[in-house]
Enzyme design. Structure first.
Site, mmCIF file in Angstrom:
data_model
loop_
_atom_site.group_PDB
_atom_site.id
_atom_site.type_symbol
_atom_site.label_atom_id
_atom_site.label_comp_id
_atom_site.label_asym_id
_atom_site.label_seq_id
_atom_site.Cartn_x
_atom_site.Cartn_y
_atom_site.Cartn_z
ATOM 1 N N ASP A 72 37.730 73.442 38.151
ATOM 2 C CA ASP A 72 36.396 72.997 37.723
ATOM 3 C C ASP A 72 36.451 71.705 36.917
ATOM 4 O O ASP A 72 37.489 71.344 36.365
ATOM 5 C CB ASP A 72 35.740 74.090 36.862
ATOM 6 C CG ASP A 72 36.565 74.397 35.624
ATOM 7 O OD1 ASP A 72 37.810 74.514 35.754
ATOM 8 O OD2 ASP A 72 35.993 74.498 34.530
ATOM 9 N N GLU A 73 35.317 71.032 36.872
ATOM 10 C CA GLU A 73 35.078 69.913 35.956
ATOM 11 C C GLU A 73 36.196 68.872 35.910
ATOM 12 O O GLU A 73 36.688 68.526 34.839
ATOM 13 C CB GLU A 73 34.854 70.440 34.529
ATOM 14 C CG GLU A 73 33.644 71.343 34.407
ATOM 15 C CD GLU A 73 33.377 71.777 32.969
ATOM 16 O OE1 GLU A 73 32.222 71.731 32.559
ATOM 17 O OE2 GLU A 73 34.339 72.168 32.262
#
Lengths: 494, 494
Positions: free
Chosen positions: B290-291
């Protein structure tokens, strides 16, 4: 996870809240448990017979060297900073007030100088000495790995405190849901109105202990007995105290606020507040007066008749004022001052000049603060500091950034703001989550109210508050984290 | 204080979460500590040698009669409900799975019948028996003042469980701030990357204990080692793992995500995940993804050159996919399945058909759930259940009202939703506030995922959850209150 503030060490170390005035130097000292003492200064007017101070010395010593033991930092090397062996506590005024209670007008100022080989804490009264000792403790570096406990900021630290704020415990002791206060005069109030008559009450001994515990720490205890609204629990043990609500022409079986049209109501209040004035030594009592719902009064034909007789028309705030006025007269006879929530002022009730108006509505409340002080009343601000309103992330910053005197008004009006109060209401809080919800968010309010107006550096505050928070954790207090981080000693509770 | 929901007793008593199927009767039974036993049924395939069950019996017995002792309810009268003397636990399938780990495909169903003088708990495997015992416990009325412990809903209670949800501990064990996992292969990761190399790490023994503790309760442990972003702490103990960021033509001294262009990166990941696959017995590992912030990659000239060579142009998500693809291949060789955060799917990385896509972005996420399942992937929903996003008042209701299958898709797509997960991220949470923040808010998610779709009565849920919450408090777990109320036995911690 995203980074927010970065904790650069503050030049003020771990001081929290920051005193009104601090002078720093580069010199630091060592403290050793075997040689360090907290003692009465030679000329102090409070000697060994002042148990309040002796008790505080023991508490602080244990706290200082308790930490040292846990951190195993007390096996000092032979060389290094020179040693500080004494904190001399010097009460300077003829009456130390050792055996009294702190009050609104107590002198809580102090001056702390740290100079080898002694530190001297001068204060007119014991209250200042209690605060100054805490400052001394918060100078102590708990993260230093070489030398035990070191006074970080020294040579000549001088501080004077005039305003002292988180020094009052406003005890909202009863509400709609429960009446846990065990009244000697009306024991049926808690017998019928508490969640449980034995396990969920405050006995007279409990109340005494809370008050004494607070006194020993320089904290006032102001109880709140909120009427005429928020009194559902009162009605269970005191028949006829509350207004019967009507559904059409018949009583519905439910009850509204205190019934303001019966003489028995005022007889009850006279006896009740006579007891309260004896049980709670503080010169003030909080009388509530917030959020009165008129629906039930409107439904009741006897109330309507009374309204007509009094010429109140349909203005039920006049009826509320009628009640409050009589209550204030009753409490005045007990020689107590009173604090009331802002609605009582807003509704135009005639108040004694020394009444304290407690402002809580509207986060900013600038306008209300202007109005209350323009009318000449002293005031306490709570509106921006409702800690029960939680939100994601670092809301302590929001509390910290409030400037309580930021309203339109003269200098004289600003002087009427005698303090601020952080409120934590209990709808969603009990023993399971109280402490981490309160701390360190309340600490942010403390510094805003305690420190000088220009102490506004949020990064510096973040750094000091992070350390202050770990200090609380180290003492077994589960104060929640400001942001992802760690303490040298983490909370060991569940 | 304002009233919200009123806790009328539920006809289901204190059952939480509500089983898929419940049949009630009016008859109730008495339990007495001196005569009550939890025993293996005669034909059970799991006998005294199944320490998982024996351990559970002891734990549940202590829990049942521990409460009785504290409440002093065990001095039963001679007359009253008839007595229930045994809970017989009957494992019906030839392999009880007593010594294995629970898995995605474990049979966790059970059937509980309560009939005088025996209650019978039938389950194919031990996992169902563990869940069924908890149901038995949550039938017990802890507020009854006359007869000790009474099975409230009885005669013939029959329940079957097919879906079982809060039975996985997703352990997000490392992140940017700290690398507490002590790796045997790369001990320098925690030595350099943990908050503290001794006091703030999970040793191999710690990890083993967590896994065994969970296994004994029928809970899977899935670790997450999130890359290529959120890896700042990895870089401290593993030189060259992270991408050096550039400021103009020079390295700035800071680092970005994992460096995807070096062979050493993949050598490291191969060895690392080989260890992880051995340490964690579950068939799945969470690989994060993620991210990922592209800023640092963009600044680095070597990365730019690599992008040109690969023909990625300026599309850094292609570089991210390149990395993830290689990582998935590595993990595939360890014979583990993997879960990834939704971005990996969104970026078009080629995934094995049995990959689990974890949806977390956007509170509702209907659209994403539709997309992921339309592509044929199994999915876990977390988006509506980020418990770290706190707000005022009863936000458990918000979690409770979510219907996870409420997205556009075929029945076949809906079947791909294998579960939901309540997430509590650690930015503002540690040991000081974890428990009251997690419970009973996570309990609301549990019932939503555990119970039938039509279990949506919020008032009934409030009533049962209030009692369930007091049950946790009684066991010393500081679960926060739903609303102003009280438990017969309050939390006694700080």
């Amino acid at each position: 996870m995203k980074a927010e503030l970065v904790a650069q060490p503050s030049k003020y170390g771990s001081l929290w809240p920051l005193p009104q005035k601090v002078q720093l130097s580069e010199v630091s000292f060592k403290l050793t448990s075997s040689s360090f003492r907290i003692v009465d200064a030679k000329d102090s007017t409070a000697g060994p017979s002042c148990s309040l101070l002796q008790d505080a010395y023991r508490r602080y010593y244990e706290y200082m060297f308790g930490i040292a033991k846990r951190q195993q930092l007390n096996k000092g090397r032979r060389t290094g900073p020179s040693e500080l062996t004494e904190l001399q506590v010097w009460i300077t005024s003829p009456d130390s007030e050792c055996d009294s209670y702190p009050s609104l007008t107590s002198d809580e100022s102090y001056e702390l100088s740290v100079n080898q080989p002694y530190a001297v804490l001068k204060a007119p009264k014991v209250w200042g000495a209690l605060h100054g000792s805490k400052t001394f403790l918060s100078c102590i570096v708990i993260f230093n790995f070489i030398y035990c406990l070191i006074v970080l900021l020294s040579s000549f630290i001088q501080e004077t405190m005039a305003m002292n704020k988180i020094n009052v415990f406003h005890w909202h002791i009863v509400d709609d849901q429960s009446f846990p206060y065990l009244s000697r005069t009306f024991p049926q109030l808690s017998q019928q109105g508490a969640y449980h008559p034995y396990t969920h009450v405050y006995t007279p001994a409990d109340v005494k202990m809370v008050i004494e515990f607070a006194r020993l720490r320089g904290i006032r205890v102001i109880p709140e007995f909120d009427t005429p609204g928020h009194t559902q629990s009162w009605g269970k043990g005191q028949p006829d105290l509350l207004t019967p609500c009507y559904s059409g022409s018949k009583p519905s079986g439910t009850f509204g606020p205190v019934n303001p049209i019966l003489n028995t109501t005022y007889d009850f209040m006279s006896q009740f507040f006579k007891e309260i004035s004896a049980v709670f030594p503080d010169a003030y009592v909080h009388l509530g007066g917030d959020e009165v719902d008129f629906t039930c009064w409107k439904s009741n034909p006897d109330i309507q008749k009374f309204m007509d007789q009094q010429g109140f028309g349909q203005d039920y705030s006049k009826l509320e004022s009628f009640y409050i006025q009589k209550l204030l007269d009753i409490v005045t006879t007990t020689e107590k001052g009173y604090t009331i929530w802002q609605e009582v002022f807003d509704n135009g009730v005639k108040l004694k000049p020394d009444t304290v108006v407690h402002v809580w509505i509207g986060g900013g409340s600038n306008e209300e603060m202007g109005k209350v002080t323009a009318a000449g009343y002293t005031t306490i601000l709570s509106a921006p500091w409702y800690l029960d309103y939680i939100s994601y992330a670092q809301d302590w910053q929001k509390y910290y950034k409030v400037e309580p005197l930021n309203f339109n008004g003269t200098e004289a009006q600003k002087k009427l703001v005698i303090g601020g109060e952080a409120c934590l209401w209990g709808e969603y809080v009990d023993a399971t989550n109280l402490t981490p919800r309160l701390w360190p968010r309340a600490s942010a309010v403390a510094e805003r109210l305690w420190s000088a107006k220009d102490v506004t550096d949020i990064n510096d505050a973040f750094s000091r508050l992070s350390v202050h928070r770990c200090r609380m954790v180290d003492r077994g207090i589960p104060a929640e984290p400001l942001f992802s981080s760690y303490c040298p000693h983490e909370y060991k509770g569940i």
